[in-house]
Every structure is written in C-alpha cells, then in structure tokens.
Motif scaffolding. Structure first.
Motif, PDB file in Angstrom:
ATOM      1  N   THR A 182     -25.612  20.861  32.625  1.00 38.43           N
ATOM      2  CA  THR A 182     -26.989  21.107  32.200  1.00 38.43           C
ATOM      3  C   THR A 182     -27.524  19.810  31.610  1.00 38.43           C
ATOM      4  OG1 THR A 182     -26.502  23.386  31.601  1.00 38.43           O
ATOM      5  CG2 THR A 182     -28.418  22.414  30.554  1.00 38.43           C
ATOM      6  N   LEU A 183     -28.781  19.543  31.873  1.00 41.67           N
ATOM      7  CA  LEU A 183     -29.441  18.411  31.198  1.00 41.67           C
ATOM      8  C   LEU A 183     -30.393  18.997  30.156  1.00 41.67           C
ATOM      9  CD1 LEU A 183     -30.504  15.477  30.855  1.00 41.67           C
ATOM     10  CD2 LEU A 183     -31.967  15.892  32.849  1.00 41.67           C
ATOM     11  N   LEU A 184     -30.271  18.511  28.924  1.00 49.90           N
ATOM     12  CA  LEU A 184     -31.183  18.955  27.861  1.00 49.90           C
ATOM     13  C   LEU A 184     -32.027  17.762  27.424  1.00 49.90           C
ATOM     14  CD1 LEU A 184     -28.756  21.110  25.649  1.00 49.90           C
ATOM     15  CD2 LEU A 184     -30.370  21.918  27.389  1.00 49.90           C
ATOM     16  N   ILE A 185     -33.339  17.914  27.501  1.00 53.68           N
ATOM     17  CA  ILE A 185     -34.242  16.827  27.112  1.00 53.68           C
ATOM     18  C   ILE A 185     -35.015  17.290  25.877  1.00 53.68           C
ATOM     19  CG2 ILE A 185     -36.171  15.378  27.835  1.00 53.68           C
ATOM     20  CD1 ILE A 185     -35.358  15.898  30.750  1.00 53.68           C
ATOM     21  N   ASP A 186     -34.807  16.583  24.778  1.00 58.11           N
ATOM     22  CA  ASP A 186     -35.466  16.923  23.511  1.00 58.11           C
ATOM     23  C   ASP A 186     -36.697  16.024  23.399  1.00 58.11           C
ATOM     24  OD1 ASP A 186     -36.113  17.559  20.917  1.00 58.11           O
ATOM     25  OD2 ASP A 186     -34.270  16.805  20.021  1.00 58.11           O
ATOM     26  N   GLN A 233     -24.214   6.676  36.034  1.00 59.98           N
ATOM     27  CA  GLN A 233     -23.599   7.351  34.878  1.00 59.98           C
ATOM     28  C   GLN A 233     -22.077   7.432  35.090  1.00 59.98           C
ATOM     29  OE1 GLN A 233     -22.456   8.835  31.835  1.00 59.98           O
ATOM     30  NE2 GLN A 233     -24.668   9.089  31.697  1.00 59.98           N
ATOM     31  N   PRO A 234     -21.291   6.811  34.175  1.00 57.29           N
ATOM     32  CA  PRO A 234     -19.832   6.793  34.391  1.00 57.29           C
ATOM     33  C   PRO A 234     -19.166   8.137  34.096  1.00 57.29           C
ATOM     34  CG  PRO A 234     -20.407   5.637  32.352  1.00 57.29           C
ATOM     35  CD  PRO A 234     -21.695   6.025  33.006  1.00 57.29           C
ATOM     36  N   ILE A 235     -19.794   8.996  33.290  1.00 53.30           N
ATOM     37  CA  ILE A 235     -19.158  10.288  32.974  1.00 53.30           C
ATOM     38  C   ILE A 235     -19.693  11.343  33.935  1.00 53.30           C
ATOM     39  CG2 ILE A 235     -18.848  12.057  31.221  1.00 53.30           C
ATOM     40  CD1 ILE A 235     -18.316  10.045  29.342  1.00 53.30           C
ATOM     41  N   ALA A 242     -27.107  12.396  39.647  1.00 50.62           N
ATOM     42  CA  ALA A 242     -25.975  12.077  40.531  1.00 50.62           C
ATOM     43  C   ALA A 242     -24.641  12.429  39.878  1.00 50.62           C
ATOM     44  CB  ALA A 242     -26.014  10.596  40.898  1.00 50.62           C
ATOM     45  N   ALA A 243     -24.598  12.412  38.537  1.00 52.38           N
ATOM     46  CA  ALA A 243     -23.338  12.692  37.835  1.00 52.38           C
ATOM     47  C   ALA A 243     -23.164  14.185  37.554  1.00 52.38           C
ATOM     48  CB  ALA A 243     -23.289  11.903  36.517  1.00 52.38           C
ATOM     49  N   MET A 244     -24.241  14.961  37.650  1.00 50.97           N
ATOM     50  CA  MET A 244     -24.168  16.382  37.265  1.00 50.97           C
ATOM     51  C   MET A 244     -23.435  17.212  38.304  1.00 50.97           C
ATOM     52  SD  MET A 244     -28.017  17.032  35.765  1.00 50.97           S
ATOM     53  CE  MET A 244     -27.902  18.749  35.317  1.00 50.97           C
ATOM     54  N   ASP A 245     -22.689  18.215  37.802  1.00 48.81           N
ATOM     55  CA  ASP A 245     -22.118  19.219  38.684  1.00 48.81           C
ATOM     56  C   ASP A 245     -23.153  20.334  38.803  1.00 48.81           C
ATOM     57  OD1 ASP A 245     -19.279  20.462  39.704  1.00 48.81           O
ATOM     58  OD2 ASP A 245     -20.647  21.979  38.885  1.00 48.81           O
TER      59      ASP A 245
END
Ligand SMILES: C[S@@+](CC[C@H](N)C(=O)[O-])C[C@H]1O[C@@H](n2cnc3c(N)ncnc32)[C@H](O)[C@@H]1O
Length: 421
Positions: free
Chosen positions: A353-357, A314-316, A345-348
C-alpha cells in the motif's frame, strides 16, 4: 451576514468545541477571520493587510535578539525592558553594557528598540504586558522559543521576505516577464526562488555549503520535526488506522519491510509510529538523502536509515507500506510521476500500500491554511497542493489508484491510501 449573526454562529461553534467536536476548532478560526472583516471597514481590512508585515518584522527582531528567549528564561518572573535591552545588548546608544547615569535616565525618555518591538508583539498576543515596559511570557511566547518554532520563523521570514521584496522586479524583468511555477519546466526558465536566492528551488539552497544554506537546513529540519506535535494534534496513523490495518498484515518474511518512509526527513513519523505501536512486525526503514540522514543521531531500536534518492529505482521491493509525508507537494506533476513510478515499480500488487500524507484541496471552500500552503509550495519548491481529481489523474498516470482519502481534522492534511493497478 451581519456582525451579530456571525457572533451567534461563533457562539454555537465555541459550544460545539467545548463539547469535543473536533471540527469546531477550525470552523471557529475561519468564522473569526470573517467576523473581523465584517467588523472592519474596507479600508481597515486593506490597511491591516498592508501592516501585517510589520508584525513579522517585530517577531523576527525579537527572536534574533533573544527578547522572547529572555522573557521565557525568567521562568515565570516578569522582565523589565531595561534588563532585556542590557541582556540582549540592544540599542547601544541608550543602554550599553555599562550605561552612564545620563543614558540610564534616557531609557524612560526614549523608547528602546526592545520596547518598540515588544509593544507590537504584546498587541498581537505573542507576549504579555505585566506593567509599563515590563513583560511576562505566555503560552505563545513559550512556544515561539522552541527550536521548531524558531526554525519555522527563519524558514518563512528569511526566505519569503526576500522573495516578497524581489517580486515586483521579478514580474517586470525583461525580456521574459513570465511567472514560472516549475523549475526547469520549460528548460532554462527562472523561478522567483532562483531570482532571489540563486537556486531554482529551496533544495539547492538547503544542500549548499554556505552559512545561509546550513542555517536554513537546520531551521527546516527543526521545523519539519516539530510539525503536528503528538500530544496535541491528530497524526497520520490515527487518521489512517495503522495499528489495526498493519498488525495482522505482517511482513511476508523477516526481510520484508513493514514500512518505508520515503524522504522521511529526521524520522519523526517512524519514531512516533514505533512508540505508539511497538508490536507492529517487520522492518521500519527511513529513506532520505545523505545530507539529511547524516544530521540525525541514533534512531530508536528497530528503525534503520537508508540513504536513497527517490528519483532512482526503489531498492526495497514489496514493502507492506510505502509512506510519503509532505513530499509530493514539493514537486511538479512531471517530477511526482518519476517518484511515484519508482514506488509503483517496487510495490507488490496484492500486498503493498502507498500512503500519502498530504493536503487534498476541496473543489470549493478551501481552507486558508491549505490555500496558503499551495502558494508556499510554488515559491519554495516549484510544487503545488492538489485537489482529489488532480491526485487521481497523477496516480493513474503511473499505474496507481486511490483506494480512499482518509480525511483528518478540517484544515489539515489527509492520508491518501493508494494501491497498484
Ligand atoms: C518537506 S521535507 C519532508 C520530510 C518528512 N517526510 C516530514 O514529513 O517531516 C522533504 C524531504 O524530502 C527529502 N528529499 C528531497 N529530495 C530528495 C530526493 N531526491 N531523494 C530523497 N529525499 C529527498 C528532503 O531531504 C526532506 O527531508
């Protein structure tokens, strides 16, 4: 439960629905299905199931030949079957572009294909019958001719009917008669989609440079963009209180993304979020494969496109929110772990937060729609819908944890809020 008891139950649900109980609508639909089975004899139930394919066939004919589009285009006026046949050039034997008087007379003696097809559609409420061989549009007709509903019809009918037709041969193929769920797992296995359409999953077809591939890609994008129309259905950012959760959790700096929609398709989710919460700070980034992004025109100000393959890093980094709608159900656990691992790996740890709909199937009493979506995912994408415990297992395998499952209306997707461990 007796028929009368079921009708009483329905009456109560209808009253709750009228009083604004958001859960009553789906409960009513479920009860209606059970009421129908309670009223039917067993042979009527199985016969209805056998015959329901004919309804789909009539609908596909009516849209392909433009019957329903013509009725809607009449703008409130009724349409005669003979006009319909002439306008859509059906049954050239009976009604050619310039019919002879003998042919005109035969119109009433022999039902036209238009009449025969419309007769079925009238009886299932897709179009209204104003008089003999005379049609009027209703709310379903008007919806069915929208680009999203036509896209959905082509997506389901054109692909699924072919797989249905090939299913028995697939199950009886020799020497390997296994029904595989996941493309490439094990290596070299053949999915039903491959058997029917020549690609292991729908994604190969959608990116193929063929007439069928292009038509299906357009249908798919139209369909996806039309799901959950904002006015009538609860959106993910209502289910998860995005406005309050994100407004004072602004980006750490101007380069930080507020939200990255991973595999966001035509971008409708970010567009709707931006329209609803224009005050939210930070970058809105729409990521998808170039083939998808290239089809999109200009996005509203403040939303940027970024070509990205979610099987690569993930680049961002450190976005406030990574969002995925209708992605995970397309892939096996092995593939989902790769996609989720790239996001993790990209998350701080303390900020992202990861949101999965996505659907979260209950352990018992699954809604029909969600259960059917699970089968659809097997057929089209080698994917599946998951229960809460399957989600927990999948996410913990890549160092993530479910914070909360935000449930929407019954029978609809939930929003799974996820943090990095
Ligand atoms: C079911 S659609 C969902 C689109 C969107 N999230 C929505 O809810 O409307 C799946 C999306 O995943 C995208 N996709 C498939 N493979 C991908 C990949 N390897 N990398 C990035 N996007 C991908 C497709 O182009 C498509 O837009």
């Amino acid at each position: 439960m007796s028929v009368i008891d079921r009708i009483d139950g329905l009456r109560k649900l209808a009253a709750a629905d009228a009083d604004g109980d958001a859960s009553a609508h789906h409960a009513m639909l479920r009860e209606l299905r059970l009421l129908q089975v309670a009223v039917e004899t067993p042979i009527e139930t199985t016969s209805r199931l056998n015959f329901q394919i004919l309804q789909n066939i009539c609908l596909r004919v009516a849209v392909e030949k433009g019957f329903l589009q013509s009725v809607v285009a009449a703008d409130g006026k009724v349409v005669l079957a003979s006009d319909l046949a002439r306008r859509t050039n059906v049954d050239v034997l009976l009604i050619s572009k310039a019919p002879s008087s003998a042919q005109k007379m035969m119109v009433h003696a022999y039902p036209l294909p238009a009449v025969r097809v419309m007769r079925v559609l009238i009886s299932i409420g897709v179009v209204s019958e104003a008089d003999e061989n005379t049609y009027a549009a209703n709310a379903v007709t008007r919806h069915q001719v929208t680009s999203g509903a036509i896209g959905a019809l082509k997506h389901h009918f054109d692909l699924d009917m072919k797989m249905g037709g090939d299913l028995v041969a697939y199950m009886r193929r020799r020497p390997d008669d296994t029904i595989y769920q996941f493309a490439g797992e094990p290596e070299g296995c053949q999915t039903l989609f491959d058997f029917s359409h020549g690609h292991p999953t729908i994604f190969g077809l959608l990116s193929s440079d063929t007439d069928k591939g292009r038509e299906q890609k357009q249908s798919f994008d139209d369909y996806m963009a039309s799901k959950r129309p904002p006015a009538s259905m609860q959106q993910w950012f209502d289910i998860y209180p995005a406005a309050s959760r994100l407004s004072n959790a602004g980006p750490a700096d101007s380069e930080t993304a507020l939200i990255v929609d991973v595999g966001g398709g035509p971008g409708q989710e970010l567009i709707q979020l931006k329209a609803k919460c224009p005050e939210l700070p930070g970058r809105f980034v729409l990521q998808d494969l170039p083939i998808t992004l290239d089809r999109i025109g200009n996005l509203p100000a403040g939303i940027e496109k970024m070509p990205y393959d979610f099987f690569t890093p993930q680049p961002i980094k450190h976005a406030r929110v990574y969002f995925m709608r209708d992605i995970m159900h397309n892939w096996s656990d092995v593939k989902c772990s790769q996609i989720l691992g790239n996001i993790a790996a990209a998350m701080d740890k303390s900020y992202s937060t990861l949101l999965i709909d996505q659907y979260v199937l209950p352990a018992v009493g699954a809604d029909l729609r969600a259960a059917e979506m699970d089968i659809l995912m097997w057929l089209h994408t080698s994917g599946l819908q998951r229960t809460a415990s399957m989600w927990e297992q999948l996410l913990s395998g890549v160092g993530l944890r479910v914070v909360k499952i935000w449930d929407g209306q019954t029978g609809m997707e939930s929003v799974i809020e996820v943090e990095k461990l």
